[in-house]
Design a protein around this motif. Structure first.
Motif, PDB file in Angstrom:
ATOM      1  N   UNK A  67      24.581  35.609  -7.783  1.00  0.00           N
ATOM      2  CA  UNK A  67      23.399  35.629  -8.644  1.00  0.00           C
ATOM      3  C   UNK A  67      22.705  34.279  -8.587  1.00  0.00           C
ATOM      4  N   UNK A  68      21.388  34.313  -8.583  1.00  0.00           N
ATOM      5  CA  UNK A  68      20.595  33.083  -8.477  1.00  0.00           C
ATOM      6  C   UNK A  68      19.619  33.025  -9.640  1.00  0.00           C
ATOM      7  N   UNK A  69      19.685  31.950 -10.397  1.00  0.00           N
ATOM      8  CA  UNK A  69      18.760  31.718 -11.506  1.00  0.00           C
ATOM      9  C   UNK A  69      17.944  30.502 -11.127  1.00  0.00           C
ATOM     10  N   UNK A  70      16.661  30.679 -10.873  1.00  0.00           N
ATOM     11  CA  UNK A  70      15.892  29.595 -10.263  1.00  0.00           C
ATOM     12  C   UNK A  70      14.682  29.177 -11.078  1.00  0.00           C
ATOM     13  N   UNK A  71      14.306  27.895 -10.872  1.00  0.00           N
ATOM     14  CA  UNK A  71      12.992  27.470 -11.362  1.00  0.00           C
ATOM     15  C   UNK A  71      11.931  28.267 -10.612  1.00  0.00           C
ATOM     16  N   UNK A  72      10.743  28.321 -11.137  1.00  0.00           N
ATOM     17  CA  UNK A  72       9.724  29.172 -10.542  1.00  0.00           C
ATOM     18  C   UNK A  72       8.410  28.453 -10.401  1.00  0.00           C
ATOM     19  N   UNK A  73       7.355  29.211 -10.326  1.00  0.00           N
ATOM     20  CA  UNK A  73       7.320  30.672 -10.329  1.00  0.00           C
ATOM     21  C   UNK A  73       8.010  31.293  -9.107  1.00  0.00           C
ATOM     22  N   UNK A  74       8.503  32.515  -9.299  1.00  0.00           N
ATOM     23  CA  UNK A  74       9.186  33.251  -8.237  1.00  0.00           C
ATOM     24  C   UNK A  74       8.434  34.542  -7.938  1.00  0.00           C
ATOM     25  N   UNK A  82       7.428  38.614   0.270  1.00  0.00           N
ATOM     26  CA  UNK A  82       7.939  37.315  -0.176  1.00  0.00           C
ATOM     27  C   UNK A  82       8.932  37.426  -1.319  1.00  0.00           C
ATOM     28  N   UNK A  83       9.547  38.603  -1.483  1.00  0.00           N
ATOM     29  CA  UNK A  83      10.492  38.798  -2.602  1.00  0.00           C
ATOM     30  C   UNK A  83      11.597  37.735  -2.564  1.00  0.00           C
ATOM     31  N   UNK A  84      11.833  37.129  -3.711  1.00  0.00           N
ATOM     32  CA  UNK A  84      12.890  36.119  -3.792  1.00  0.00           C
ATOM     33  C   UNK A  84      12.455  34.736  -3.346  1.00  0.00           C
ATOM     34  N   UNK A  85      11.153  34.574  -3.073  1.00  0.00           N
ATOM     35  CA  UNK A  85      10.626  33.247  -2.727  1.00  0.00           C
ATOM     36  C   UNK A  85      10.237  32.489  -3.984  1.00  0.00           C
ATOM     37  N   UNK A  86      10.431  31.173  -3.949  1.00  0.00           N
ATOM     38  CA  UNK A  86       9.729  30.328  -4.915  1.00  0.00           C
ATOM     39  C   UNK A  86       8.276  30.343  -4.463  1.00  0.00           C
ATOM     40  N   UNK A  87       7.331  30.516  -5.391  1.00  0.00           N
ATOM     41  CA  UNK A  87       5.947  30.678  -4.926  1.00  0.00           C
ATOM     42  C   UNK A  87       5.133  29.401  -5.062  1.00  0.00           C
ATOM     43  N   UNK A  88       4.393  29.256  -6.173  1.00  0.00           N
ATOM     44  CA  UNK A  88       3.402  28.173  -6.228  1.00  0.00           C
ATOM     45  C   UNK A  88       3.877  26.966  -7.024  1.00  0.00           C
ATOM     46  N   UNK A  89       5.143  26.638  -6.970  1.00  0.00           N
ATOM     47  CA  UNK A  89       5.652  25.526  -7.764  1.00  0.00           C
ATOM     48  C   UNK A  89       4.932  24.217  -7.434  1.00  0.00           C
ATOM     49  N   UNK A  90       4.701  23.388  -8.468  1.00  0.00           N
ATOM     50  CA  UNK A  90       4.154  22.061  -8.172  1.00  0.00           C
ATOM     51  C   UNK A  90       5.188  21.133  -7.514  1.00  0.00           C
ATOM     52  N   UNK A 181      -4.122  17.756 -24.091  1.00  0.00           N
ATOM     53  CA  UNK A 181      -3.004  18.471 -23.489  1.00  0.00           C
ATOM     54  C   UNK A 181      -2.769  17.954 -22.081  1.00  0.00           C
ATOM     55  N   UNK A 182      -1.531  17.974 -21.635  1.00  0.00           N
ATOM     56  CA  UNK A 182      -1.166  17.316 -20.382  1.00  0.00           C
ATOM     57  C   UNK A 182      -0.841  18.281 -19.246  1.00  0.00           C
ATOM     58  N   UNK A 183      -1.140  19.562 -19.409  1.00  0.00           N
ATOM     59  CA  UNK A 183      -0.908  20.494 -18.307  1.00  0.00           C
ATOM     60  C   UNK A 183      -2.075  20.397 -17.327  1.00  0.00           C
ATOM     61  N   UNK A 184      -1.795  20.276 -16.031  1.00  0.00           N
ATOM     62  CA  UNK A 184      -2.908  20.179 -15.082  1.00  0.00           C
ATOM     63  C   UNK A 184      -3.748  21.448 -14.992  1.00  0.00           C
ATOM     64  N   UNK A 185      -3.236  22.571 -15.472  1.00  0.00           N
ATOM     65  CA  UNK A 185      -3.969  23.833 -15.372  1.00  0.00           C
ATOM     66  C   UNK A 185      -4.772  24.164 -16.631  1.00  0.00           C
TER      67      UNK A 185
END
Ligand code: ZN
Length: 309
Positions: A67-74, A82-90, A181-185
């Protein structure tokens, strides 16, 4: 008496932006071995994971699922290429990393992947502070903020997966020297006001150096309470768990509960928001281990799903 059959050996990976925690275990109370690796470049980090599991299997026997618990987005759409890929992480270098594919190429066992926070919600509902409480929301407040949701027994996915850290909230009405706010988005989101990174940028000092009576914490509590109020209003949870390093601040959880009640202003007449508030909005039952144990639960479920086919 016949000797009891040992539980299946499960590999668990908690993949984080600064560290990977790996374990080989037969259950939450039977972790045979665990280690942590610093997160470097994707290829070298994943190769180090593969190497560790190969060595650990020589010591303990063959792993039966992972089992894999990952930072994302996934990418968690099972029909997507692209199932199971990390996608647009900064996180530099990690965009579009084929996490699941890399591990599947190394180990021919049933595997499951989910976000670290969805996995934590699963572990808390199975072994921690949310047993029998569904829906459950798990939020981590650390350098970033993320949240996972378990509803009707399943982890919530859809077009993507919950991104609770970016819920839009009003400004915290504090006197921060750098008030935005400090989020770049987004100008006004939870992570942009209440993450460890945002607290440091807004107040000019790392969050752990701000004493519990510092005015920063009132704004953090107010921000987190807005997020919790929105979750109460949309998901009708029976439990919200607030974990992560920032939540270790004395009094922050209690202050967040008070603001949650103030925000909702008696509108939701449920015991969870009255005499049960302390258990409704609580710290994790599994401490720092929710993510890793969530990975283990994902692996156990992957094995079970395969054996039912
Ligand atoms: Zn944001």
């Amino acid at each position: 008496m016949s000797p009891s059959v040992p539980a299946p050996l499960i590999g668990a990976i908690e993949a984080g932006g600064t560290k990977f925690v790996l374990a080989l275990a037969r259950g939450p109370t039977e972790v045979l071995e665990r280690t942590r690796l610093s997160t470097g470049a994707p290829d070298s980090t994943l190769e180090a994971c593969v190497h560790w599991f190969r060595q650990a299997q020589q010591r303990h026997g063959a792993m039966q699922a992972m089992g894999i618990a990952s930072f994302g987005p996934l990418d968690l759409n099972s029909l997507s290429p692209g199932y199971g890929n990390i996608s647009t992480t900064p996180k530099p270098g990690w965009q579009h990393t084929p996490l699941l594919r890399h591990l599947r190429a190394a180990f021919a066992v049933p595997m499951a992947i989910d976000t670290d926070v969805n996995a934590a919600a699963l572990a808390e509902s199975r072994w921690g502070a949310a047993i029998g409480l569904d829906p459950t929301v798990y939020i981590t407040v650390g350098t970033g903020i993320g949240g996972g949701v378990l509803a009707h027994g399943s982890l919530l996915h859809g077009a993507l997966h919950p991104e609770i850290g970016h819920l839009m909230v009003p400004p915290p009405e504090d006197a921060a020297p750098n008030p935005g706010g400090q989020c770049p988005f987004h100008k006004q989101c939870v992570e942009g006001y209440a993450s460890g990174t945002a607290i440091e940028k807004r107040w000019g000092k790392p969050a752990p150096e701000l004493p519990p009576d510092h005015p920063a914490w009132t704004g953090v509590a107010r921000t987190l309470a807005y997020a919790c109020a929105n979750l109460c209003l949309t998901l009708s949870p029976r439990k919200i768990i607030l974990g992560g390093g920032v939540m270790h601040t004395d009094g922050l959880l209690a202050q967040t509960r008070q603001f949650l009640q103030t925000n909702l202003n008696g509108y939701l007449q449920i015991p969870e928001l009255q005499d049960q508030l302390e258990t409704f909005l609580s710290e994790p039952g599994l401490g720092e281990h929710s993510g890793l144990l969530g990975a283990m639960a994902l692996g156990m479920d992957a094995l079970k799903a395969q054996s039912q086919h």
